[in-house]
Enzyme design. Structure first.
Site, short mmCIF file in Angstrom:
data_model
loop_
_atom_site.label_atom_id
_atom_site.label_comp_id
_atom_site.label_asym_id
_atom_site.label_seq_id
_atom_site.Cartn_x
_atom_site.Cartn_y
_atom_site.Cartn_z
N LYS A 77 -1.60 10.85 2.86
CA LYS A 77 -0.49 9.90 2.68
C LYS A 77 0.77 10.57 3.22
CE LYS A 77 1.81 7.16 -0.98
NZ LYS A 77 1.84 6.82 -2.42
N SER A 152 1.58 1.85 -3.65
CA SER A 152 2.21 2.24 -2.41
C SER A 152 1.28 2.96 -1.44
CB SER A 152 3.41 3.13 -2.71
OG SER A 152 2.98 4.35 -3.30
N SER A 176 -0.01 3.50 -7.86
CA SER A 176 -0.12 3.48 -6.40
C SER A 176 -1.39 4.04 -5.79
CB SER A 176 1.07 4.22 -5.78
OG SER A 176 2.16 3.36 -5.77
N1 GLN Z 1 4.35 -0.22 -7.86
C1 GLN Z 1 5.01 0.79 -8.63
C2 GLN Z 1 6.43 0.96 -8.15
O1 GLN Z 1 6.81 0.30 -7.23
C3 GLN Z 1 4.25 2.06 -8.57
C4 GLN Z 1 4.49 2.84 -7.35
C5 GLN Z 1 3.78 4.15 -7.35
O2 GLN Z 1 2.86 4.37 -8.13
N2 GLN Z 1 4.23 5.03 -6.47
O3 GLN Z 1 7.18 1.73 -8.68
#
Ligand code: GLN
Length: 485
Positions: A77, A152, A176
């Protein structure tokens, strides 16, 4: 050559001399070149560096120095710092940033001889549930390209699902790893907070962020977790718990396993078709010897509000380092210092990141701190206590990963709260610091459904065992999308 797509099969084939690392790395790079124009799952592909690493892996094997994962290709990532290759975090702010060092996770995987082929797409600074906030454009879901892959870590999930790569790293602050794993029909594990080093992993919300593996099978998660996990003196929150042999317990029978099904996870928010699909998954766990019973996590409704206050507060502090001075985007011809800060940040960050910085700064400001931040911290404690109470009675908790399957591109971008509610079943786990994984357990409307399993602290082995046993009698994890043209 038929190209296996699991880490385990690639590892076995390399050991038997069925193929070389150069051959399989070339084959995966060809798949990326042929298919990623459709999906946009990579921000950077590194063919030359990958082939060089593959060559080195083959030499290491000839010298009798190979480990089980030597020569197996993978992707990171783009939140993990990689020396010599761009690390953007999905943001214009870091569009040209080349880190002077590797993240600990990257060092460990590369030292094991794994071959990094590139850096995957993601929501900007990991803020999002759909991969649509990336500066590099959205990544698409290989099962249906009109849908999001989840976020994400959308690029990692999409690339693994499309079989562009057998394994990729992800990070999970509020879901995410698990959410994109669910939406793309792959397996993804968010370990216990502290299990995997955060050194060199760009910070979003430091008390919640945790890296983890994403692959097609639980067995592959176990193989790669064994390399990624373990104490790191360069991360002050790293847990001094040695990485176990996560493969050792995989084949343990599930007889006697106590599974809790939280009533609050099977609520009106949950798509009824997902509920039916998961009931079938629960029956399978029972047929394997588990006993399932309803439990209550009554603080579930507080998880999303507490998460968005705490994560935004921490992000507003973490992202203050992008000031246009030390590194990152700098505006042209600033008039003075204030203009330099303001325009560099205005130009470098996208809309969602700005929204989080504003919310976080507000929640931490005098007069609002007690009303929002302190209250959210109290809720965090309640959530943690709720889990502790339930884990006195069950070994694992099972439920949905997300209330819906993958949604359409653009469907939630105008409504941040609707987007945030995709995380109702995942954020509590991060607030408590627990391990959890998502595995594919069915299809609805041609899109994968994720089964979430939550474990007690440092209970990754048990979770992987349950997931592996489930996968040994089902084939959802083995299904790959036929990329629509
Ligand atoms: N969807 C969540 C956010 O936008 C989690 C994101 C994540 O786990 N990095 O904060």
């Amino acid at each position: 050559m038929t190209l296996p797509t699991t880490v385990a099969a690639l590892s076995a084939g390399l050991a038997q001399g069925d193929f070389s690392s150069v051959e399989i790395t070339t084959a995966f790079l060809d798949r990326i070149a042929a298919g990623d124009g459709r999906l946009n799952s990579f921000i950077t592909v590194l063919p030359e560096a990958a082939l060089q690493a593959a060559h080195a892996a083959d030499e290491r094997r000839h010298a009798g120095m190979a480990g089980p994962l030597t020569g197996v290709p993978y992707a990171n990532k783009d939140i993990f710092c990689t020396q010599g290759a761009k690390t953007t975090c999905g943001s214009r702010m870091l569009d040209t940033f080349i880190a002077p060092y590797d993240a600990t996770v990257v060092t460990r995987l590369n030292d094991a001889g794994m071959v990094m082929v590139g850096k995957t797409n993601m929501d900007e600074f990991a803020m999002g549930s759909s991969n649509e906030s990336s500066f590099y454009g959205p990544c698409l879901n290989p099962w249906k390209t009109s849908c999001v892959p989840g976020g994400s870590s959308g690029g990692s999930a999409s690339a693994v699902a499309a079989r562009f790569i057998p394994f990729a790293t992800g990070t999970d602050t509020g879901g995410s790893i698990r959410l994109p794993a669910a939406y793309c029909g792959i397996s993804g594990l968010k370990p216990t907070y502290g299990r995997i080093s955060r050194f060199g992993m760009i910070a979003f919300a430091s008390s919640l962020d945790q890296g983890g593996p994403m692959a097609t099978t639980a067995e592959d998660l176990a193989l790669t977790l064994g390399i990624m996990a373990g104490f790191d003196s360069r991360d002050p929150t790293s847990a001094d718990v040695p990485a176990e042999d996560f493969m050792a317990g995989l084949s343990q029978p599930l007889a006697g396993l106590r599974v809790g099904l939280p009533r609050e996870f099977f609520d009106a928010n949950l798509d009824a078709r997902i509920s039916t699909t998961l009931e079938a998954a629960v029956r399978i766990l029972e047929s394997l010897g588990a006993t399932c019973r309803e439990v209550s996590l009554s603080s579930t409704a507080y998880a999303v509000p507490a998460y968005y206050i705490i994560s935004s507060a921490e992000c507003s502090s973490n992202l203050s380092r992008y000031d246009g001075v030390r590194y990152g985007h700098r505006c042209k011809a600033p008039k003075d210092l204030a203009d330099l800060y303001q325009r560099s940040r205005a130009e470098g960050f996208g809309a969602e990141v700005k929204r989080r910085i504003l919310v976080g700064t507000y929640a931490l400001s005098t007069g609002y701190y007690d009303a929002y931040y302190a209250k959210a911290q109290k809720l965090r404690r309640l959530i943690k206590e709720d889990f502790t109470r339930v884990f006195a009675e069950v070994d694992v908790i099972a439920g949905p990963t997300s209330p819906t399957v993958a949604f359409g591109l653009g469907q939630k971008t105008a409504d941040p709260v609707a987007m945030y509610l995709s995380d109702i079943y995942t954020t509590a786990v991060n607030l408590a610091g627990l391990p959890a994984l998502s595995i594919p357990a069915g299809m609805v409307d041609g899109l994968p459904v994720g089964l979430q399993l939550i474990g007690n602290y440092f209970g990754e082995s048990r979770l992987l065992n349950v997931a592996h046993q489930y996968q040994s009698v089902t084939d959802w994890h083995a299904r790959a999308p036929a990329l629509e043209s």
